[in-house]
Each structure stands twice: as C-alpha cells, then as structure tokens.
Design a protein around this motif. Structure first.
Motif, PDB file in Angstrom:
ATOM      1  N   LEU A  42       0.869  -1.175   0.000  1.00  0.00           N
ATOM      2  CA  LEU A  42       0.000   0.000   0.000  1.00  0.00           C
ATOM      3  C   LEU A  42       0.903   1.221   0.000  1.00  0.00           C
ATOM      4  CD1 LEU A  42      -2.628   1.578   0.234  1.00  0.00           C
ATOM      5  CD2 LEU A  42      -2.583   1.174   2.713  1.00  0.00           C
ATOM      6  N   TYR A  43       0.835   2.011  -1.052  1.00  0.00           N
ATOM      7  CA  TYR A  43       1.673   3.206  -1.204  1.00  0.00           C
ATOM      8  C   TYR A  43       0.768   4.410  -1.010  1.00  0.00           C
ATOM      9  CZ  TYR A  43       6.224   4.983  -2.845  1.00  0.00           C
ATOM     10  OH  TYR A  43       7.487   5.540  -2.934  1.00  0.00           O
ATOM     11  N   ASP A 101       1.647  -6.599   2.772  1.00  0.00           N
ATOM     12  CA  ASP A 101       2.940  -6.954   3.353  1.00  0.00           C
ATOM     13  C   ASP A 101       3.646  -5.708   3.876  1.00  0.00           C
ATOM     14  OD1 ASP A 101       3.177  -9.903   2.673  1.00  0.00           O
ATOM     15  OD2 ASP A 101       2.770  -9.057   0.694  1.00  0.00           O
ATOM     16  N   LEU A 102       3.522  -4.601   3.149  1.00  0.00           N
ATOM     17  CA  LEU A 102       4.165  -3.346   3.529  1.00  0.00           C
ATOM     18  C   LEU A 102       3.186  -2.197   3.333  1.00  0.00           C
ATOM     19  CD1 LEU A 102       7.543  -3.874   1.638  1.00  0.00           C
ATOM     20  CD2 LEU A 102       7.339  -3.698   4.136  1.00  0.00           C
ATOM     21  N   ILE A 103       3.215  -1.248   4.262  1.00  0.00           N
ATOM     22  CA  ILE A 103       2.423  -0.026   4.115  1.00  0.00           C
ATOM     23  C   ILE A 103       3.369   1.169   4.142  1.00  0.00           C
ATOM     24  CG2 ILE A 103       0.706   1.492   5.166  1.00  0.00           C
ATOM     25  CD1 ILE A 103      -0.794  -0.991   6.105  1.00  0.00           C
ATOM     26  N   PHE A 104       3.416   1.885   3.025  1.00  0.00           N
ATOM     27  CA  PHE A 104       4.170   3.124   2.922  1.00  0.00           C
ATOM     28  C   PHE A 104       3.200   4.244   3.287  1.00  0.00           C
ATOM     29  CE2 PHE A 104       6.377   0.086   0.369  1.00  0.00           C
ATOM     30  CZ  PHE A 104       7.716   0.464   0.329  1.00  0.00           C
ATOM     31  N   ASP A 105       3.276   4.727   4.512  1.00  0.00           N
ATOM     32  CA  ASP A 105       2.254   5.615   5.049  1.00  0.00           C
ATOM     33  C   ASP A 105       2.701   7.077   5.012  1.00  0.00           C
ATOM     34  OD1 ASP A 105      -0.195   6.253   6.140  1.00  0.00           O
ATOM     35  OD2 ASP A 105       0.114   5.188   8.024  1.00  0.00           O
ATOM     36  N   CYS A 106       1.712   7.962   5.187  1.00  0.00           N
ATOM     37  CA  CYS A 106       1.956   9.400   5.262  1.00  0.00           C
ATOM     38  C   CYS A 106       0.891  10.007   6.160  1.00  0.00           C
ATOM     39  CB  CYS A 106       1.916  10.025   3.871  1.00  0.00           C
ATOM     40  SG  CYS A 106       2.226  11.798   3.836  1.00  0.00           S
ATOM     41  N   CYS A 107       1.315  10.811   7.133  1.00  0.00           N
ATOM     42  CA  CYS A 107       0.408  11.420   8.115  1.00  0.00           C
ATOM     43  C   CYS A 107      -0.277  10.374   8.995  1.00  0.00           C
ATOM     44  CB  CYS A 107      -0.641  12.304   7.443  1.00  0.00           C
ATOM     45  SG  CYS A 107       0.065  13.669   6.499  1.00  0.00           S
ATOM     46  N   GLY A 108       0.288   9.167   9.056  1.00  0.00           N
ATOM     47  CA  GLY A 108      -0.250   8.132   9.938  1.00  0.00           C
ATOM     48  C   GLY A 108      -1.650   7.688   9.591  1.00  0.00           C
ATOM     49  N   THR A 116       2.158  -7.183   7.305  1.00  0.00           N
ATOM     50  CA  THR A 116       2.876  -8.317   7.888  1.00  0.00           C
ATOM     51  C   THR A 116       4.362  -8.036   8.104  1.00  0.00           C
ATOM     52  OG1 THR A 116       3.193  -9.247   5.671  1.00  0.00           O
ATOM     53  CG2 THR A 116       1.282 -10.014   6.923  1.00  0.00           C
ATOM     54  N   LEU A 117       4.957  -7.196   7.237  1.00  0.00           N
ATOM     55  CA  LEU A 117       6.385  -6.891   7.368  1.00  0.00           C
ATOM     56  C   LEU A 117       6.645  -5.558   8.054  1.00  0.00           C
ATOM     57  CD1 LEU A 117       7.627  -8.068   3.853  1.00  0.00           C
ATOM     58  CD2 LEU A 117       7.712  -9.318   6.017  1.00  0.00           C
ATOM     59  N   GLY A 118       5.681  -4.642   8.016  1.00  0.00           N
ATOM     60  CA  GLY A 118       5.858  -3.374   8.701  1.00  0.00           C
ATOM     61  C   GLY A 118       5.394  -2.179   7.901  1.00  0.00           C
ATOM     62  N   HIS A 119       5.493  -1.009   8.544  1.00  0.00           N
ATOM     63  CA  HIS A 119       5.072   0.266   7.973  1.00  0.00           C
ATOM     64  C   HIS A 119       6.291   1.167   7.804  1.00  0.00           C
ATOM     65  CE1 HIS A 119       0.625  -0.071   9.320  1.00  0.00           C
ATOM     66  NE2 HIS A 119       1.212  -1.207   9.672  1.00  0.00           N
ATOM     67  N   ILE A 120       6.195   2.116   6.878  1.00  0.00           N
ATOM     68  CA  ILE A 120       7.182   3.176   6.737  1.00  0.00           C
ATOM     69  C   ILE A 120       6.415   4.489   6.764  1.00  0.00           C
ATOM     70  CG2 ILE A 120       9.079   4.125   5.364  1.00  0.00           C
ATOM     71  CD1 ILE A 120       7.778   0.763   4.334  1.00  0.00           C
ATOM     72  N   GLU A 121       6.837   5.432   7.597  1.00  0.00           N
ATOM     73  CA  GLU A 121       6.113   6.699   7.735  1.00  0.00           C
ATOM     74  C   GLU A 121       6.958   7.862   7.234  1.00  0.00           C
ATOM     75  OE1 GLU A 121       3.828   9.776   8.136  1.00  0.00           O
ATOM     76  OE2 GLU A 121       3.012   7.753   8.435  1.00  0.00           O
ATOM     77  N   LEU A 122       6.290   8.759   6.490  1.00  0.00           N
ATOM     78  CA  LEU A 122       6.961   9.843   5.786  1.00  0.00           C
ATOM     79  C   LEU A 122       7.005  11.151   6.570  1.00  0.00           C
ATOM     80  CD1 LEU A 122       8.257  10.243   2.954  1.00  0.00           C
ATOM     81  CD2 LEU A 122       5.995  10.903   2.120  1.00  0.00           C
ATOM     82  N   THR A 123       6.101  11.334   7.551  1.00  0.00           N
ATOM     83  CA  THR A 123       5.945  12.645   8.174  1.00  0.00           C
ATOM     84  C   THR A 123       6.097  12.603   9.686  1.00  0.00           C
ATOM     85  OG1 THR A 123       3.559  12.401   8.486  1.00  0.00           O
ATOM     86  CG2 THR A 123       4.304  13.303   6.374  1.00  0.00           C
TER      87      THR A 123
END
Length: 349
Positions: A42-43, A101-108, A116-123
């Motif tokens: 999820l981008y 598997d992965l969430i590339f997040d922004c503003c939570g 399943t593998l984790g999140h990455i947060e931009l802000t």
C-alpha cells in the motif's frame, strides 16, 4: 505495454533522469534484485506527478501496488486517472480487511491497518501516531538527514513558488509570521529571507539558532502573538502539530486579521474552528496547489529512502515500535544527492 513502461513514458515528458539520480540508481538495482516479488504494497504518499517517479523502482522491483493518499492533500486528478487506467487499485480510504505486506504511510493514515512486514512513515505528524500505536513496526524516514534535504532546501522553495503562483509575486518587505522553527520552518524561513521578506518566528524557546534578520516571538505569550497576527501580511504554520493554533490562541484574532493564512503542515494546523475558506487552499498544505509540490530534485532522495526502507523490511525483522533506518542506507543516498547538487555533504552531517 507494462505498467512500468507506461509510467516511464509519462514521466519522461516531464523529468530528466538527472533530476532524480537517487531513484534512477534505485530503479536499476530493484529491477535486477526484485525485492518486492510476491509482495502486496500500500503506497499512501501524496499522489502527485513526481510520485510516479517514486513508484517506478517499487513496481520494477516486482510489487503489487495499491495506491492511496493523505486526507488533507488532494490527489493530482490526472495522475489518479492515469494509474486507475493502468488497472492499479486507487482508494481515498482503503476498505478495512485488506491485507498488505508493507504499508508506505503518510500522516499516519494507516496506523490501524495490518502490514505483515511493517510500515514506513513519511511525516513527523504521522510518527506521533505510530508512537502511540505501539503494536506496529514502523521505520521513520522523517527524522533522518535525508528529510533535511527535502525540508530545508525543497519545502521553502515550494512555498515561495506557490505564493507567487497564487498572485503574491512581490514578497520583499512582506511581514510573515511563521509558527515553528523545526526542519520545515527553517527551510521556509531561509527561502522567505532570500526573498527579503520580514520574517517573525513564533517558537517556545528563545535560544534556537534563528537567522540574522529574523525576529523571535514568544509562543507562550498569547498577547504578543495576537499583536503579531494583526501586523502580519501572512501567517504560515509549520509546526507539525494538528490544531496548534485553535488549541493555543483565540481563533477570531486570526480569522479577523488582515493576514493571509497558510498551512504548510501535513495536518490541519489551524484546526476545525477555522472554516476552510479562511485559510488558503482550504487548509490543505499550501504548496500542493503546484503540479510539483516539491521539485523533483529535492523530493528524489527522500522517496528513494522511503523505498529502501520497504526493501529493508523484506530483509530483516524489527521489534514493535518506531525505528530509524541505518546509516548504511542513508549515507549512500545523501552522497548521491549532494554530488548531483554540488553540495558539500560535510555541511549537513
């Protein structure tokens, strides 16, 4: 034509690979390594034209991508239609129950969704949500040297560009009341001073390294802040704190002031008490009135780090909580960016 080829064809009419050296290098690596084969991503970064460049390495790396975007930032409708036309699932809000598997997040926005593998947060504002949401693994790209390039060099430039596009072409001598002197605020202050604006900075600490020709305003002194609001031509928020104005100051003093109100945060920093029409761009982050809210050359390294963090999560496990990516992925990107821009990296580390 593949999705990757279609995207490359579109962005080639807007950008040269010289404008995105980090993502271009990453594209070649990911195309060989295929780190995301079989992975659902999820981008959810802001969906703009230069986001297409960021997506290229991820798609070349084998990912099955779903797109979303932060609520406060409207997507570029041409980009949205283009990606949907390629068969990519695009959602204002992803339906609950979908798994990634992965969430590339922004503003939570997707702190409560499972990856399943984790999140990455931009802000920064999103990170605060992940720190509260302790059941998730999250890599933090906001607190890195790479984000400093975007905010200090790119965000200030984009605010000035957006102000001029909106008709405020002569900024010299204009009085700007700036809330916040973190990474974003410092970049905005620098860009406005370059335009010879009269910058007054609202902060809680008087001993910060404020630039020459700027002025400090004590954020704890409500009367002083209100007086400054009445004298300002522009009020710009860059604190990273949602509703910071309405929670600390009398709303009517801002709405009834002669100043133009501008939000440069990822969240609505003015607050619900402010009607949308009282703040430029309906309280959305102001530089998103631009086709390129941040120039490609400045957004390039942070998007590359965003993607590298996704790859990192496919390679190793982290305990629950917020973690910074290691220097071994940060420094090569910093070096590549500085070399392309003719910048001395030693001035930043």
């Amino acid at each position: 034509m593949s999705i990757e080829s279609a995207i490359f064809q579109v962005i080639s009419s807007y950008y040269s690979p010289d404008e995105y050296p980090c993502l271009n290098h990453q594209l070649k690596e990911f195309a060989i390594e295929k780190p995301f084969v079989g992975k659902r991503l999820l981008y959810a970064a802001p969906l703009t034209r230069n986001t297409l460049v960021a997506l290229l390495p991820v798609i070349a790396g084998g990912a099955r991508v779903t797109l979303s975007w932060p609520d406060i930032i409207e997507p570029d409708q041409e980009v949205l239609a283009f990606m949907a036309g390629l068969g990519v699932a695009c959602y204002q809000q992803v339906p609950e129950g979908q798994t990634f598997d992965l969430i590339f997040d922004c503003c939570g926005k997707y702190t409560n969704y499972s990856a399943t593998l984790g999140h990455i947060e931009l802000t920064r504002s999103g990170l605060e949500k992940y720190r509260i949401q302790s059941s998730k693994v999250c890599l933090d790209v906001d607190s890195t040297l790479i984000k400093n390039f975007e905010t200090t060099l790119g965000t200030g430039e984009s605010l000035v560009r957006a102000m001029k596009q909106a008709g405020f072409t002569e900024l010299a001598g204009q009085r700007v009341l700036l809330f916040g002197f973190g990474k974003v605020g410092q970049g905005i202050c620098r860009a406005l001073l370059d335009e010879q604006a009269d910058v007054h900075i609202v902060e809680l600490q008087a001993d910060l390294p404020f630039p020459e020709h700027s002025r400090f305003v004590d954020g704890k002194n409500v009367a002083s802040v209100v007086e400054e609001v009445q004298k300002a031509n522009f009020v710009v928020t860059a604190t990273g704190i949602k509703s910071v104005i309405e929670n600390n100051y009398p709303v009517s003093e801002f709405i009834n002031s002669p100043a133009r109100l501008i939000n440069m945060g990822g969240e609505d920093e003015f607050g619900d008490a402010f009607p949308g029409e009282t703040v430029l761009n309906e309280k959305h982050t102001f530089n998103f009135i631009l086709d390129d809210p941040t120039l490609m050359e400045f957004i390039d390294p942070i998007f590359a780090l965003y993607n590298e963090c996704g790859k990192l999560l496919t390679e190793q496990s982290y305990p629950v909580g917020v973690h910074q990516p290691p220097d071994q992925i940060i420094m090569p990107l910093a070096e590549r960016f500085c070399q392309a821009q003719g910048i001395d990296l030693n001035q930043w580390v």
